[in-house]
Design an enzyme around this catalytic site. Structure first.
Site, PDB file in Angstrom:
ATOM      1  N   HIS A 129      -2.812  56.659 -31.460  1.00 35.97           N
ATOM      2  CA  HIS A 129      -1.378  56.859 -31.658  1.00 35.97           C
ATOM      3  C   HIS A 129      -0.940  55.871 -32.750  1.00 35.97           C
ATOM      4  O   HIS A 129      -1.563  54.816 -32.904  1.00 35.97           O
ATOM      5  CB  HIS A 129      -0.694  56.524 -30.326  1.00 35.97           C
ATOM      6  CG  HIS A 129       0.769  56.830 -30.247  1.00 35.97           C
ATOM      7  ND1 HIS A 129       1.719  56.009 -30.795  1.00 35.97           N
ATOM      8  CD2 HIS A 129       1.436  57.848 -29.662  1.00 35.97           C
ATOM      9  CE1 HIS A 129       2.926  56.514 -30.538  1.00 35.97           C
ATOM     10  NE2 HIS A 129       2.783  57.633 -29.848  1.00 35.97           N
ATOM     11  N   ASP A 166      -5.461  51.004 -24.836  1.00 34.90           N
ATOM     12  CA  ASP A 166      -4.158  51.656 -24.808  1.00 34.90           C
ATOM     13  C   ASP A 166      -4.212  52.704 -23.690  1.00 34.90           C
ATOM     14  O   ASP A 166      -4.806  53.764 -23.850  1.00 34.90           O
ATOM     15  CB  ASP A 166      -3.878  52.299 -26.176  1.00 34.90           C
ATOM     16  CG  ASP A 166      -2.691  53.257 -26.149  1.00 34.90           C
ATOM     17  OD1 ASP A 166      -2.032  53.372 -25.092  1.00 34.90           O
ATOM     18  OD2 ASP A 166      -2.432  53.897 -27.185  1.00 34.90           O
ATOM     19  N   LYS A 198       5.793  56.796 -18.701  1.00 33.19           N
ATOM     20  CA  LYS A 198       4.735  57.809 -18.575  1.00 33.19           C
ATOM     21  C   LYS A 198       4.050  57.702 -17.221  1.00 33.19           C
ATOM     22  O   LYS A 198       3.078  58.385 -16.938  1.00 33.19           O
ATOM     23  CB  LYS A 198       3.729  57.667 -19.722  1.00 33.19           C
ATOM     24  CG  LYS A 198       4.379  58.117 -21.023  1.00 33.19           C
ATOM     25  CD  LYS A 198       3.512  58.079 -22.223  1.00 33.19           C
ATOM     26  CE  LYS A 198       4.385  58.494 -23.417  1.00 33.19           C
ATOM     27  NZ  LYS A 198       3.766  58.379 -24.691  1.00 33.19           N
ATOM     28  N   CYS A 248       2.836  61.616 -33.193  1.00 30.56           N
ATOM     29  CA  CYS A 248       2.580  60.236 -33.641  1.00 30.56           C
ATOM     30  C   CYS A 248       1.101  59.974 -33.873  1.00 30.56           C
ATOM     31  O   CYS A 248       0.610  58.860 -33.650  1.00 30.56           O
ATOM     32  CB  CYS A 248       3.154  59.214 -32.660  1.00 30.56           C
ATOM     33  SG  CYS A 248       4.929  59.277 -32.538  1.00 30.56           S
TER      34      CYS A 248
END
Lengths: 412, 154
Positions: free
Chosen positions: A129, A206, A232, A370
């Site tokens: 990302h 991540d 999320k 993204c």
């Protein structure tokens, strides 16, 4: 990881926990398939936010009065919950941030600026990302480090051999995504970490897209840093977590200065607070943290075994259904994949598709997600993406398919 | 917003037809003006070329690139309406079209010279798509003002 009693998986009951699922869009029931952008929030999270603002509103770590102590206790209880949730050794290894992006930036700025020097290499993958690309580019520009990118294959899987070949004595940091937000690819994160540690390289994971869908065990993985966002994970926006190993966090300077992160301040010399407060300058997102604690409780009550089973079923069903649509091509067909379906259609641009399926009440994401370098890798300007969570149903996938056929009709 | 409005209006036959068979979809050799338009949010990317004579009249105008149906149809219709116009008229039309797509010009009651372009009047209700419709116009406006890279995000 601590065991917690899970309830039987009752999809109808679960759906009733999410008020947004009963919203109607243009006279049609909402079909929410944009969970990779953000997940919906259960009532218990909304109640926790409400309770804080209504009954406990005050600042944390500052007052001696009743409300402040109550809010502080709630805030720190959430830290404990999250620490157990990802199996951290210490709750002081849990730093509250604004989100995943903020967490990665803190590591790039604090660890990177202190421990990396000109010529050092930082290794990432092609499926990152932007939030796991740009902070490192900023650091590289400032320090003269070099960003290296490991390639992905046509299925959207990391080419592990190439990744390993890129590791050399100059490699001083690895930052890699657990689950790709664009493709759904699940990376062999444990293997990557073990390989990196054999070469004495620290690893940041991540976990933004992983955290709401699979159990995370930071001690089992042995990752050095791990970042995720609350929103999320069925929690509030504006709050996230940076996990870091205690010794690394202790060795790092604060990323920001301000209130709460200090021990003593004089104009001559300031000493810093201990972990985790050293990295939490200013009034934190108190309601968000408390809400995130409630989200963790909720997810654990459903249980990752149940979540995994249901999402796998949805993914298989959705993959079959989409593949059967003429002119549709899935982007991201990894063997090991999360419940994300990215695709392009012949003759219909993803944005047109997004607008047309929205007309049927179906919410999907369209665009580059993204991940512009990844779009370039697959030679598409954008994709349409349906991302599924445990509250989604096969019927909702049918609605998406029907909406795609309707859109195709407009464009014939 | 009632269900019957706008979505279908957005994808009217004229727009779908221009998307399918865009007019002046080519490169002009030796253009007097050109600019690149880029919408980083959706990846729409196009080039606009103009050939303007010494009297300031647009003799030729064309575009190429990739994008969604709205951006492509809008670019195609723009080239059709601007061919033969003066640069001043083009600037005026840009202003009117800009107002139209953000809902500040109502073709029914406000004076305008938009002609067929007023088909985009409903798009202001879809803020995410306004940029698609205006992209080629920004590029054209940049080209005639000698700005060669135009982004919807700047």
């Amino acid at each position: 990881m601590q065991n917690m009693k899970t309830r039987p998986f009752d999809l109808n009951a679960i759906r009733k926990d999410f008020p947004t699922l009963s919203v109607s869009v243009r006279g049609k029931p909402l079909v929410y398939l944009d969970n990779a952008a953000t997940t919906l929030k259960p009532k218990s999270v909304i109640r926790a936010l409400n309770r804080y603002y209504k009954d406990e509103c005050s600042n944390v770590h500052r007052g001696v009065h009743y409300l402040s102590e109550k809010a502080t206790a709630e805030y720190e209880r959430a830290r404990e919950k999250i620490s157990h949730f990802i199996n951290a050794r210490l709750s002081s290894e849990i730093i509250f941030t604004r989100g995943t992006t903020d967490a990665i930036n803190i590591v790039a700025q604090s660890y990177g600026r202190t421990f990396l020097k000109a010529g050092d290499e930082i290794l990432i993958s092609h499926m990152e990302h932007h939030s796991n690309i740009v902070p490192w580019q900023i650091l590289c520009e400032e320090k003269g480090c070099v960003l290296k990118v490991a390639p992905v294959n046509d299925a959207g899987e990391l080419i592990l051999d190439e990744f390993k070949k890129l590791v050399n004595p100059k490699t001083r940091f690895i930052s890699i995504v657990y689950v790709s937000n664009s493709l759904g690819t699940i990376n062999p994160i444990k293997e990557i970490i073990d390989f990196a540690h054999a070469h004495k390289i620290p690893v940041l994971v991540d976990a933004a897209q992983a955290v709401g869908h699979r159990a995370i065990d930071v001690r089992g993985l042995d990752c050095d840093f791990l970042a995720f966002s609350g929103h999320k994970l069925f929690g509030p926006t504006g709050v996230g977590v940076l996990y870091g190993k205690e010794d690394l966090l202790n060795a790092m300077p604060p990323a920001q200065g301000g209130g709460d992160m200090i021990a003593t301040v004089t104009f001559e010399k300031t000493t810093y607070n201990v972990l985790p407060y050293k990295f939490e300058a200013g009034t934190p997102p108190i309601a968000g943290v408390i809400g995130l604690g409630a989200a963790v409780d909720y997810v654990r009550s459903i249980g990752f075994e149940n979540i995994g089973t249901h999402e796998k079923e949805l993914l298989e069903y959705g993959t079959r259904a989409l593949k059967a649509i003429p002119g549709l091509r899935l982007i991201g067909t990894a063997q090991h994949k999360a419940s994300i379906l990215s695709f392009v259609l012949d003759k219909i641009h993803p944005h047109d598709l997004g607008t047309l399926v929205d007309e049927q009440g179906v919410a999907i994401r369209t665009g580059h997600h993204c991940t512009m370098p990844l779009m370039a890798r697959f030679n598409v300007p954008a994709t349409a993406r349906a991302s599924l969570a445990f509250y989604n149903t096969k019927k909702e996938i049918d609605s998406l398919v029907a909406a795609i056929y309707k859109a195709k009709k407009v464009f014939t | 917003m009632s269900e019957s409005t706008s979505k279908h209006e957005l994808y009217q036959q004229v727009i779908l037809e221009h998307n399918k068979k865009p007019r002046n979809f080519k490169k002009i050799d030796n253009p007097t003006h050109f600019a690149e338009g880029y919408n980083p949010l959706c990846g729409d990317h196009l080039m606009v070329y103009l050939s303007v004579d010494d009297k300031g009249i647009i003799q030729e105008i064309s575009f190429e690139g990739s994008g969604c149906a709205i951006s492509k149809a809008s670019a195609s219709m723009m080239t059709v309406s601007l061919k033969g116009k003066t640069l001043d008229e083009a600037r005026k039309l840009f202003e009117q079209f800009h107002k139209l797509v953000i809902g500040k010009l109502h073709p029914e009651k406000d004076a305008h010279t938009l002609g067929k372009l007023s088909i985009f009047s409903g798009i202001w209700q879809y803020p995410a798509r306004v940029k698609c419709a205006i992209l080629s116009w920004h590029a054209m406006n940049g080209a005639i003002n000698k700005v060669q890279n135009v982004s919807t995000e700047n």
